[in-house]
Design a protein around this motif. Structure first.
Motif: not given
Length: 181
Positions: A63-87
């Motif tokens: 998928f694409l992030l909306q702002a570039v250039p990307v320096i680093s990823l901090t976190s990615m979680t589901s909207l309800d906070g029940s899941r997070s992804w390893d970045l």
């Protein structure tokens, strides 16, 4: 790291460093110039934290992030906070210039909140000078000190561009003016 410091802006418009009477106005011009430069370039210049809420209707790995250039990823979680992804680099690849994130061995679906840092790690001299030119232009038009120039080397109005960004600033940013080549 700002595109232009308050001291740089004061120097550009010939205001003494000790004179603080115009600081608030100049800070507003710095913010406006930053926004104009970023709009003109179509990229984040001044590094900052960005938050995207992305809706994935089907499971996806890329998928694409909306702002570039990307320096680093901090976190990615589901909207309800029940899941997070390893970045970590082993679990997610980021193409910094395009903002494309590719998950390795995982998919994302539903709504996810991504927090990341975007912006330039080094701001070029041309970008800084373009921002200072915009600040000076805003300063002079606010004070009526530009004078009226008829014909000749006038900055003039360019359809679709308005008056806020002088042509010399646009040229420093490297974007071509609209028209016939």
């Amino acid at each position: 790291m700002a595109i232009v410091t308050l001291a740089d802006a004061k120097k550009q418009v010939n205001v003494d460093d000790d004179d603080t009477s115009n600081d608030v106005e100049l800070l507003g011009f710095i913010d406006a110039a930053t926004a104009a430069v970023e709009e003109q370039l179509g990229t984040v210049v001044e590094p900052r934290t960005c938050v995207d809420e992305l809706d994935f209707r089907r499971p996806t790995r890329s998928f694409l992030l909306q702002a570039v250039p990307v320096i680093s990823l901090t976190s990615m979680t589901s909207l309800d906070g029940s899941r997070s992804w390893d970045l970590s680099p082993a679990a997610a690849h980021v193409e910094k210039a395009s903002g494309r994130v590719t998950l390795i061995g995982a998919t994302v679906s539903g709504t996810a909140i991504l927090i990341y840092e975007a912006g330039l790690t080094v701001i070029g001299a041309n970008i800084r000078l373009a921002a200072k030119i915009i600040i000076q232009h805003l300063w002079e038009t606010q004070r009526g000190t530009m004078g009226v120039q008829l014909g000749g080397d006038d900055e003039g109005y360019v359809p679709g561009r308005g008056f806020a960004i002088p042509r010399r600033a646009i040229e420093l940013l490297g974007n071509q003016l609209p028209g016939v080549a």
